[in-house]
Write an enzyme that holds these catalytic residues in place. Sequence first.
Site, mmCIF file in Angstrom:
data_model
loop_
_atom_site.group_PDB
_atom_site.id
_atom_site.type_symbol
_atom_site.label_atom_id
_atom_site.label_comp_id
_atom_site.label_asym_id
_atom_site.label_seq_id
_atom_site.Cartn_x
_atom_site.Cartn_y
_atom_site.Cartn_z
ATOM 1 N N GLY A 1 -0.675 1.135 13.000
ATOM 2 C CA GLY A 1 -1.396 -0.129 12.893
ATOM 3 C C GLY A 1 -1.144 -1.063 14.064
ATOM 4 O O GLY A 1 -2.069 -1.464 14.777
ATOM 5 N N GLU B 1 7.062 3.409 9.085
ATOM 6 C CA GLU B 1 7.448 4.678 8.467
ATOM 7 C C GLU B 1 8.877 5.069 8.831
ATOM 8 O O GLU B 1 9.665 5.487 7.973
ATOM 9 C CB GLU B 1 6.482 5.788 8.908
ATOM 10 C CG GLU B 1 5.015 5.477 8.713
ATOM 11 C CD GLU B 1 4.510 5.810 7.321
ATOM 12 O OE1 GLU B 1 5.332 6.107 6.441
ATOM 13 O OE2 GLU B 1 3.282 5.777 7.125
ATOM 14 N N THR C 1 8.988 -10.011 11.308
ATOM 15 C CA THR C 1 8.380 -9.037 10.412
ATOM 16 C C THR C 1 8.879 -7.628 10.703
ATOM 17 O O THR C 1 8.924 -6.781 9.805
ATOM 18 C CB THR C 1 6.848 -9.087 10.488
ATOM 19 O OG1 THR C 1 6.430 -8.851 11.833
ATOM 20 C CG2 THR C 1 6.329 -10.433 10.014
ATOM 21 N N GLN D 1 10.446 -5.155 7.990
ATOM 22 C CA GLN D 1 10.012 -3.771 7.786
ATOM 23 C C GLN D 1 11.202 -2.825 7.655
ATOM 24 O O GLN D 1 11.223 -1.949 6.788
ATOM 25 C CB GLN D 1 9.137 -3.316 8.949
ATOM 26 C CG GLN D 1 7.699 -3.738 8.861
ATOM 27 C CD GLN D 1 6.921 -2.909 7.866
ATOM 28 O OE1 GLN D 1 6.653 -1.731 8.065
ATOM 29 N NE2 GLN D 1 6.560 -3.518 6.758
ATOM 30 N N GLY E 1 0.808 -1.212 0.000
ATOM 31 C CA GLY E 1 0.000 0.000 0.000
ATOM 32 C C GLY E 1 0.842 1.263 0.000
ATOM 33 O O GLY E 1 0.789 2.066 -0.905
ATOM 34 N N GLY F 1 1.060 -6.570 3.840
ATOM 35 C CA GLY F 1 2.371 -7.179 3.704
ATOM 36 C C GLY F 1 3.297 -6.881 4.854
ATOM 37 O O GLY F 1 4.366 -7.471 4.972
ATOM 38 N N LYS G 1 5.507 1.173 19.811
ATOM 39 C CA LYS G 1 5.496 2.378 18.991
ATOM 40 C C LYS G 1 5.603 1.948 17.525
ATOM 41 O O LYS G 1 5.842 0.790 17.218
ATOM 42 C CB LYS G 1 6.662 3.306 19.353
ATOM 43 C CG LYS G 1 6.610 3.829 20.778
ATOM 44 C CD LYS G 1 7.581 4.975 21.027
ATOM 45 C CE LYS G 1 9.032 4.539 21.004
ATOM 46 N NZ LYS G 1 9.955 5.625 21.411
ATOM 47 N N ARG H 1 8.398 -1.878 22.300
ATOM 48 C CA ARG H 1 8.481 -3.331 22.361
ATOM 49 C C ARG H 1 8.297 -3.939 20.972
ATOM 50 O O ARG H 1 7.428 -3.543 20.209
ATOM 51 C CB ARG H 1 7.400 -3.871 23.308
ATOM 52 C CG ARG H 1 7.297 -5.380 23.359
ATOM 53 C CD ARG H 1 8.597 -6.020 23.847
ATOM 54 N NE ARG H 1 8.746 -5.917 25.279
ATOM 55 C CZ ARG H 1 9.906 -5.751 25.908
ATOM 56 N NH1 ARG H 1 11.033 -5.641 25.194
ATOM 57 N NH2 ARG H 1 9.971 -5.683 27.219
#
Length: 724
Positions: A502, A691, A620, A624, A231, A460, A687, A614
């Site tokens: 998210g 981004e 994943t 990221q 996205g 994803g 947190k 944490r």
Amino acid sequence: MNQTIYPDRARVDARDKVRGVTRFAADMPMQRVAHAMTVPSRIVRGRLAAVDIDAARAVDGVLAVLTWRDFKGVKSAGYLMGGGFGFQSHQPMLSDRLVHRGEPIALVVAETLEIAIEAAALVEASYEEEQFAALLGDTRAEVLAPQPGHDMGDAQAVLASATFRVDAEYLSPAQFQNPMEMIATVAEWRDGTLTIHEGTQNSGALKFGMAAALGLDPARVRVESAYLGGGFGQKNSLQGQTVLAARAAMLLGRPVKLVMPRAQLFHTASFRPASRHRIRLGADADGRIVAASYDADMQNSRPDTFRASFSEITARLYAIPNYTSTARLVRTDVQSPGYMRAPFEHPAAFAFESAVDELAYAAGRDPLAFRLANDAETDPVTGHPFSSRFLAECLRDGAERFGWSRRDPAPGSMRAADGTLIGWGVAAGAYKAAMAPAIARLRVRADGTTRISLSGHEMGQGIRTAIFAAVTDGLAIDPARVEIVIGDPDAAPQHVTAGSWGTASSVPVVRRAVQAMQARFEEFRDGRPIRGTIHEMLARWRRPYIEVESRLQAPGQPDTVFDRLQRGLPAAAGPEYEPFVSFSYIAHFVEVRVEPTTRHVRVPRIVSVVDCGRIVSPRTAESQVRGGVVWGIGAALRETAEIDPRFGGVLNNDFAEYVVPVNADIGAIEVGFIDRPDPLLNEAGVKGLGEVAMVGVAAAIGNAIFHATGRRLRELPIRVEHLF
């Protein structure tokens, strides 16, 4: 505060994805599905004088050719957030007015995709064209009055008397997200109910936005978005094509599938707008940054206002007592820009962290030591404490991993045996630690299944895996039979998944649901001994299931915020809470190698260390960061939209010429986490991460290139020709 150390585990959806079991929007099997294709405008701005659709209609297998006259009664809902807050308000094909190149002027619907494409090419149009501005610096662009930003102290006066000063301009180009899954809609109208299958980061807004656009009761609109193929902000909004596909399905009485070609998305989807940044910094004789001035110009569209917020992080990265900033919006004739990963923070960090590096050299300081010496203990904007801040730890840990102490500080001093220039650079980054309200519904059944429904979208990033970790932590259930339902507004109210909120929104509410389930189970147990899982105990007690619902909002948000959530409206909070301020932080250390003859730049290794609270899903999370770093390499050295000023279009509107990194461009990426929970932001201590992973990468690469070559480059992307 969450003291759990979460183990490394595989993605819960990994096996299904590699087997092709997961269904994306365009994969939905439907009977009698028709295929649609849009016809793009060949001009930028003006009026559609006439459209000749006769040849297209004559093609065997064409079901309909729709123009703006077929959309009477339809209205724009405002794309983002489904009408409650719209920065992309222009809905194509509602009139004969055209506001940007490539917007649809007709929609062909046919039995097959091939027929639809063939017929779309036969549609002819004539236009009444008007003058336009395509570029940020175009003389026909409309420059709006500056918006004031953060303002502390007396920056201009202190800058004038600073011992060391930097005054420089940095340029960031227009860029496009280009997720692997193109924007796709499958619309079905049956028994008075409209069902939309679409990969979206904002299914709640899509539901209410479609109802508003088409004059439907929201209860008659269903949206399903279980998975997205990426996205990055492009799918935050109700797309212009969604209304077109839905209207066609309603008119034809058949499901309609519309997958936008990538070349068209460069002219219809949102994008990162071009921006220009003037940074002025001053330091005293002791190497303290005493003042900063940040003035930016950012591209906008004519119809809408997409506001800039470049100073949100730059005012807070360091303890700068005197700071001032402004941002001017420049209206051009393009589709409305929008959020793209690290939307303002990426260009802001490139400009500001490059200038900080320049100031460190001007003051004769090591760039790492200079940043550490100017670390902030409290928020410079509000004076409030940070909820948590381990930026200094990120810098120190990253320096140790990278071997920064072996760096020769003189530019051009480090070379390989073959003469290749070696440069080492560093930059810091930050991103707001935001949260959005969320509702979770957890049901544990006697048949061995568990179902958790909540707000969230899987694009994803691995949010399902984080939710799975939270729901199985401390709950005696069968982990192999957990169903996670997200992206479905009828299962649970959906908030836009963006802005790195998210996981910080979903995991805490899931933990609260788990606690509620534990308490409810204890009530039913009533002191009886436990022998087995909750499923087994429910079966023994002849109870089919236990269900609980939990709600959670950001600190300080009133309960009325859930009304916005129920209507698909934005309700995220942060970085400022009462009485604290919250950010995620990152430090990047980069090595570049510059070939001395061709000046080709390679990035053999990067070390990135993150403070994002944490870590709930280690695998994943690391993915990221790697993805953000790869994107940062592309943004620094490859990625730009080449705009044709004569015709207003994107010339490199495909993957052949819109250059992104490939495997050969990427070296070693080492990722580290501080992994200390945030004590104030939420009970899970989480947190945001997605981004911040990209913020500062381009600056670190530019700083490393300066160290290698002595050339300070201030325009992205950095090209070979810039180094001659």
